[in-house]
Motif scaffolding. Structure first.
Motif, mmCIF file in Angstrom:
data_model
loop_
_atom_site.group_PDB
_atom_site.id
_atom_site.type_symbol
_atom_site.label_atom_id
_atom_site.label_comp_id
_atom_site.label_asym_id
_atom_site.label_seq_id
_atom_site.Cartn_x
_atom_site.Cartn_y
_atom_site.Cartn_z
ATOM 1 N N ASN A 552 43.758 37.555 40.849
ATOM 2 C CA ASN A 552 43.936 36.211 41.378
ATOM 3 C C ASN A 552 44.803 35.415 40.414
ATOM 4 O O ASN A 552 44.933 35.779 39.224
ATOM 5 C CB ASN A 552 42.596 35.491 41.570
ATOM 6 C CG ASN A 552 41.866 35.951 42.822
ATOM 7 O OD1 ASN A 552 42.475 36.099 43.888
ATOM 8 N ND2 ASN A 552 40.559 36.178 42.711
ATOM 9 N N THR A 553 45.359 34.319 40.862
ATOM 10 C CA THR A 553 46.189 33.489 39.982
ATOM 11 C C THR A 553 45.355 32.682 39.005
ATOM 12 O O THR A 553 45.887 32.145 38.032
ATOM 13 C CB THR A 553 47.046 32.538 40.829
ATOM 14 O OG1 THR A 553 46.184 31.762 41.669
ATOM 15 C CG2 THR A 553 48.031 33.327 41.683
ATOM 16 N N SER A 554 44.051 32.572 39.233
ATOM 17 C CA SER A 554 43.140 31.884 38.309
ATOM 18 C C SER A 554 41.924 32.766 38.088
ATOM 19 O O SER A 554 41.696 33.751 38.799
ATOM 20 C CB SER A 554 42.720 30.529 38.878
ATOM 21 O OG SER A 554 42.041 30.700 40.109
ATOM 22 N N ASP A 555 41.128 32.417 37.073
ATOM 23 C CA ASP A 555 39.960 33.224 36.723
ATOM 24 C C ASP A 555 38.802 32.886 37.653
ATOM 25 O O ASP A 555 37.914 32.082 37.330
ATOM 26 C CB ASP A 555 39.566 32.985 35.258
ATOM 27 C CG ASP A 555 40.550 33.604 34.293
ATOM 28 O OD1 ASP A 555 41.223 34.585 34.683
ATOM 29 O OD2 ASP A 555 40.665 33.112 33.152
ATOM 30 N N THR A 556 38.799 33.510 38.826
ATOM 31 C CA THR A 556 37.716 33.302 39.795
ATOM 32 C C THR A 556 37.481 34.597 40.563
ATOM 33 O O THR A 556 38.424 35.340 40.854
ATOM 34 C CB THR A 556 38.047 32.173 40.786
ATOM 35 O OG1 THR A 556 36.970 32.072 41.742
ATOM 36 C CG2 THR A 556 39.342 32.439 41.533
ATOM 37 N N ASN A 557 36.214 34.876 40.844
ATOM 38 C CA ASN A 557 35.874 36.010 41.708
ATOM 39 C C ASN A 557 35.115 35.551 42.951
ATOM 40 O O ASN A 557 34.435 36.330 43.610
ATOM 41 C CB ASN A 557 35.066 37.064 40.944
ATOM 42 C CG ASN A 557 33.772 36.502 40.342
ATOM 43 O OD1 ASN A 557 33.276 35.454 40.768
ATOM 44 N ND2 ASN A 557 33.231 37.188 39.335
ATOM 45 N N THR A 558 35.218 34.251 43.266
ATOM 46 C CA THR A 558 34.563 33.704 44.460
ATOM 47 C C THR A 558 35.068 34.433 45.716
ATOM 48 O O THR A 558 36.268 34.590 45.912
ATOM 49 C CB THR A 558 34.860 32.204 44.592
ATOM 50 O OG1 THR A 558 34.368 31.535 43.430
ATOM 51 C CG2 THR A 558 34.204 31.630 45.843
ATOM 52 N N GLY A 559 34.147 34.859 46.563
ATOM 53 C CA GLY A 559 34.517 35.585 47.782
ATOM 54 C C GLY A 559 34.794 37.049 47.556
ATOM 55 O O GLY A 559 35.053 37.797 48.510
ATOM 56 N N GLY A 560 34.746 37.499 46.280
ATOM 57 C CA GLY A 560 34.965 38.904 45.971
ATOM 58 C C GLY A 560 36.387 39.354 46.284
ATOM 59 O O GLY A 560 37.304 38.549 46.466
ATOM 60 N N TYR A 561 36.559 40.680 46.361
ATOM 61 C CA TYR A 561 37.884 41.239 46.630
ATOM 62 C C TYR A 561 38.438 40.817 47.994
ATOM 63 O O TYR A 561 39.637 40.540 48.109
ATOM 64 C CB TYR A 561 37.827 42.763 46.529
ATOM 65 C CG TYR A 561 39.109 43.442 46.960
ATOM 66 C CD1 TYR A 561 40.253 43.387 46.167
ATOM 67 C CD2 TYR A 561 39.176 44.127 48.168
ATOM 68 C CE1 TYR A 561 41.429 44.004 46.573
ATOM 69 C CE2 TYR A 561 40.350 44.741 48.581
ATOM 70 C CZ TYR A 561 41.476 44.676 47.776
ATOM 71 O OH TYR A 561 42.632 45.274 48.172
ATOM 72 N N PRO A 562 37.602 40.714 49.078
ATOM 73 C CA PRO A 562 38.168 40.320 50.370
ATOM 74 C C PRO A 562 38.883 38.973 50.348
ATOM 75 O O PRO A 562 39.727 38.714 51.190
ATOM 76 C CB PRO A 562 36.945 40.289 51.297
ATOM 77 C CG PRO A 562 36.021 41.292 50.690
ATOM 78 C CD PRO A 562 36.183 41.120 49.208
#
Length: 696
Positions: A552-562
Motif C-alpha cells: 500500500n502507499t501508506s502503512d495500513t493493513n485495513t481490509g487486508g489484501y482484498p
C-alpha cells in the motif's frame, strides 16, 4: 320519504345568490345520494372503472382509465371520462422494497373568470370584481409513497378514495402489471384480498350491462337455464342442509370389483365402501410382497422362448440348451397358457413334473430362475396375483425386474448362494469387483507417486518438451483442452514443478523477461466458494520474484489484501500483461475466503498473492484462520522449502504474502530471504512480488 332536495323560487321573487349556490351544490349531493342508495346502500367508498395499468411508454409511471368515484366521508361524487396519464411513481430505493397507493380526491374547481358588479346592501355602494362564474367537480389522481422497507401500504388520505396498491421493488426501473393490485371487491364492505392496508375501504360494483350479459350467457330470455349451463363448480355436495347428498346418487353403470358385481342403481356410498375394502386388502398384500415371494427350489434345465409341442415331445433344444430325457424344463410361452409350467422331458410325449401336476398351486408366490439359455439366462419369472391352479387356470408368467445375473436395467438380487454377478466396469463410477478395485488403487498410487516425483527438491520438466510443442501459447491451449471445463479433467503425465518459461511481457510500460511459471497444484480451489468454483484448473506460481513493489502507499493493513493497492495492480495491468504472455484468455477467476483484517470474506481473485496458510501450511504472524478460512497449502510448498526460497535477478530476496499481520494495523506477512515467515510495513517499496494464478 325522499332525501333528495333542491332550491325553491317563486315568480317575481328576488332570489339570493345563496339560493343559486345551494341549487348548484345540491345537484351533486343528489347524484351522490342516488348512487350511494343504489350501488352500496351503506357508508363505503366505491368506483366505477378506474383500472390502473402500466403507462404505455414504460418507466416509473402508470395510467388510469376514466372513472366515477364516490367518497362517503364528504358525500362527493365525481367523474373523469378521459384516461389519466401519466401518473408518476417515485423512483425505487436501491436496497429496500416499499408499497405505494393510487388515490383520487374529489374537489370543486371554479372557472370562466368574469368581471361582475356587487352592491353593498347597507351602503348601496357598487363595486366590481373578477370572479369565477362557474364551477365543476374534478378528480385529482395521485400516488402516495409508502415507507422504504415496509410491506404495508400507507393509509389513504382523508377525503380520498383508494383505487389501487403498487409494489415498488428495490432497484426497479419500470412499473409492470404484476406490481399493480386494482380493486377486486365487488360489494360494500368486502375485502380487496391482495391489499395490505384499508382492505375494505373501496369496492367496484360490476357494470349493469356486464351483469345482464353474464346472466344471459347462462339463461334464456324467460329466465330458465340454458342447456349445460350448470357445471360441477356450481354444485355443492355434502350432508348438511342445502347440499346435494352425494351418497344417494346412482353410479350410472354396472361394474365388477374384485369379482363382485355392483349394479347401476347402487349408491356411491356402497361403491366407495367396496373400493375401500378392496384397497385395504391390496395394501396388506403389496406391503408384504418381498417377504411373500421366494425362489422355487427346482431350477429348470432350460426356459422356453416359444410354444413347445408337449404331445409330440422328444429330446430337443430350448433357448440354445439341449435337453434330454429326465430333465425338468420351464414352459412359459405355450399357445394354450393352461399348459405353462414345469415339464419333464421324455423321448416321446412329455408329462408334467412331479409336484407340478394339475390341481396343484406350486407356483403361488414362487420365483422361477433361468440358470441357462441364450435369451433367458439370469432372468426370473413369477405369477402375479393370489392363487392359481395348474391345469385349470391360464398361467401367464411375468418377467421380474430383478436378477442375480449381470443384466441391464435390472435390480440386483442375491442367488441361493448369496452371490450376484456384475458386468465389467467401463466408467469410473461403475460398481467394480475386488480385482478391479485393487488394480485401480495400484494405478492411483502410481500416479500420485508420479505427481510427487520431483517437486520437493529440484526443478521440474519443461512443458514444451513434455507436450511436444514449441510455444507457450501452444502448450496453454493443450492444457486448456485437458482441463475440459466442468467435465472430467486429464492431468495425467503432468507433475508438480513442471514449468513454462514465458516470453517477454509488458506491465505498466515495463518489460519483464526470463520469468518462469511452475505447476503448483491441480483443482486447488474446486468446489469451494460462496459462488462455487466449478471449472477444472491448474494452479501456477512464479518461480522467482518478478518485480519489487509496496503493498500500500501508506502503512495500513485495513481490509487486508482484498483492499490493497497490490491487488488492484496484479488484477489490472499485471494480469493483462500475463494474459498476453500466455497467448490467450486462460486465467480463471476463483473465489477464496481470506482475511480482511479482523474477519473473513469471500472475494474473486485472478492473479493474487498466496496466504500464509497456502505457503507454510499454518498461520504465522497473520490472522488467516480467524473465521471460516478455506485455504489449503499449495502442493508445491508441502514437502520442501525449495520453492519457498525465491530470487530476484540472481540473488535471494523476500516476497509478499496476502495476509495482514494480526498484532498491528500497519504490516503484512512475508517470506524472508531465509524462507521463514516474518512481517514488514505495508508501504515498503522493495517487497518482492511472486504471485499465483489459475488457468482452465
Amino acid at each position: 320519504m325522499s332525501n333528495l332536495a333542491g332550491a325553491v323560487t317563486l315568480e317575481n321573487e328576488i332570489v339570493k345568490a345563496t339560493d343559486f349556490q345551494y341549487a348548484h351544490d345540491q345537484q351533486y349531493k343528489n347524484i351522490a345520494l342516488v348512487l350511494k342508495t343504489i350501488v352500496s346502500g351503506s357508508g363505503h367508498n366505491f368506483i366505477l372503472g378506474g383500472s390502473v395499468a402500466p403507462y404505455t411508454n414504460g418507466g416509473m409511471n402508470v395510467q388510469v382509465d376514466g372513472l366515477l368515484a364516490y367518497c362517503d366521508a364528504n358525500e362527493e361524487v365525481g367523474i373523469e371520462t378521459e384516461m389519466t396519464k401519466p401518473v408518476s411513481v417515485e423512483a425505487a430505493d436501491d436496497t429496500l422494497d416499499r408499497k405505494d397507493i393510487v388515490q383520487v380526491a374529489i374537489s370543486e374547481v371554479g372557472f370562466d373568470e368574469q368581471s361582475r358588479a356587487f352592491i353593498d346592501p347597507d351602503t348601496k355602494v357598487k363595486t366590481f370584481e373578477h370572479i369565477n362564474t362557474k364551477k365543476k367537480v374534478v378528480l385529482t389522481i395521485s400516488v402516495k409513497k409508502g415507507s422504504n422497507g415496509s410491506e404495508i401500504a400507507p393509509a389513504v388520505d382523508e377525503g380520498c378514495v383508494k383505487i389501487a396498491e403498487i409494489s415498488v421493488p428495490a432497484g426497479t426501473l419500470n412499473i409492470t402489471s404484476d406490481l399493480i393490485e386494482n380493486v377486486s371487491s365487488r360489494v360494500a364492505g368486502g375485502e380487496n384480498v391482495n391489499w395490505t392496508a384499508d382492505k375494505d375501504s373501496t369496492f367496484a360494483p360490476i357494470y349493469l350491462a356486464s351483469l345482464i350479459q353474464s346472466y344471459l350467457t347462462q339463461h334464456n330470455e324467460d329466465g330458465t337455464h340454458k342447456d349445460n349451463s350448470i357445471v360441477a363448480a356450481m354444485l355443492k355436495f355434502g350432508t348438511e342442509s342445502g347440499s346435494i347428498n352425494a351418497s344417494l346418487l346412482p353410479v350410472g353403470e354396472s361394474m365388477t370389483l374384485n369379482k363382485v358385481s355392483h349394479e347401476s342403481v347402487e349408491s356411491t356410498k356402497e361403491l366407495i365402501k367396496a373400493i375401500v375394502t378392496f384397497c385395504n386388502g391390496v395394501y396388506a398384500y403389496t406391503n408384504n410382497i418381498f417377504s411373500r415371494y421366494e425362489y422355487l427350489e427346482d431350477v429348470p434345465a432350460a426356459v422356453s422362448t416359444e410354444n413347445v409341442d408337449v404331445t409330440e415331445g422328444g429330446e430337443t433344444t430350448i433357448d440354445g440348451v439341449s435337453v434330454t430325457a429326465g430333465q425338468i424344463v420351464f414352459l412359459k410361452d405355450q399357445t394354450d397358457k393352461k399348459e405353462n409350467g414345469l415339464w419333464e422331458v421324455q423321448t416321446g410325449s412329455w408329462n408334467r413334473a412331479d409336484d407340478y401336476e394339475e390341481s396343484t398351486t406350486a407356483f403361488d408366490h414362487k420365483l422361477v430362475f433361468a440358470a441357462a439359455g441364450t435369451v433367458n439366462k439370469g432372468k426370473v419369472f413369477f405369477l402375479p396375483g393370489n392363487t392359481y391352479t395348474i391345469g385349470t387356470d391360464e398361467l401367464d408368467f411375468t418377467e421380474a425386474n430383478f436378477t442375480s445375473d449381470k443384466q441391464a436395467h435390472k435390480f440386483v438380487m442375491r442367488d441361493e448362494n448369496g452371490r450376484a454377478k456384475m458386468a465389467e466396469p467401463e466408467e469410473d463410477d461403475d460398481i467394480a469387483v475386488k480385482a478391479t478395485v485393487k488394480a485401480e488403487e495400484a494405478a492411483r498410487k502410481a500416479y500420485e507417486k508420479q505427481l510427487t516425483a520431483h517437486y520437493d527438491s529440484c526443478e521440474g520438466r519443461n512443458l514444451l518438451t513434455v507436450l511436444g510443442v514449441e510455444t507457450v501459447a501452444e502448450a496453454m491451449e493443450i492444457l486448456h483442452e485437458r482441463c475440459n471445463g466442468t467435465g472430467k479433467p486429464d492431468f495425467s503425465g503432468l507433475l508438480i514443478g513442471d514449468y513454462l518459461d514465458l516470453p517477454s511481457f509488458t506491465v505498466d510500460g515495463t518489460s519483464y523477461s526470463g520469468q518462469r511459471i511452475v505447476i503448483s497444484g491441480f483443482n486447488q480451489y474446486i468446489g469451494v466458494g460462496d459462488k462455487e468454483n466449478t471449472k477444472n484448473h491448474i494452479l501456477w506460481t512464479f518461480r522467482d520474484v518478478v518485480l519489487k513493489r509496496q503493498m500500500n502507499t501508506s502503512d495500513t493493513n485495513t481490509g487486508g489484501y482484498p483492499a490493497s493497492a497490490m491487488k488492484t495492480f496484479l488484477e489490472g495491468v499485471f494480469a493483462a500483461g500475463l494474459a498476453s504472455a500466455l497467448g490467450g484468455t486462460y486465467i480463471y477467476s476463483v473465489r477464496r475466503a481470506t482475511s480482511i483484517k479482523g474477519s473473513t470474506a469471500w472475494n474473486s481473485f485472478t492473479v493474487f498473492l498466496p496466504t500464509t496458510v497456502e505457503v507454510f501450511g499454518v498461520d504465522t504472524y497473520g490472522d488467516d484462520q480467524i473465521a471460516w478460512n478455506t485455504n489449503v497449502q499449495f502442493p508445491i510448498f508441502r514437502n520442501s522449502s525449495y520453492y519457498r526460497i525465491k530470487k530476484y535477478q540472481g540473488a535471494r530476496w523476500w516476497w509478499w504474502l496476502g495476509t495482514p499481520t494480526a498484532s498491528n494495523s500497519t504490516d503484512f506477512c512475508r517470506v524472508s530471504f531465509y524462507g521463514d515467515g516474518v512481517t514488514v510495513s505495508a508501504s515498503v517499496t522493495v517487497g518482492g512480488v511472486a504471485p499465483a494464478f489459475c488457468t482452465c
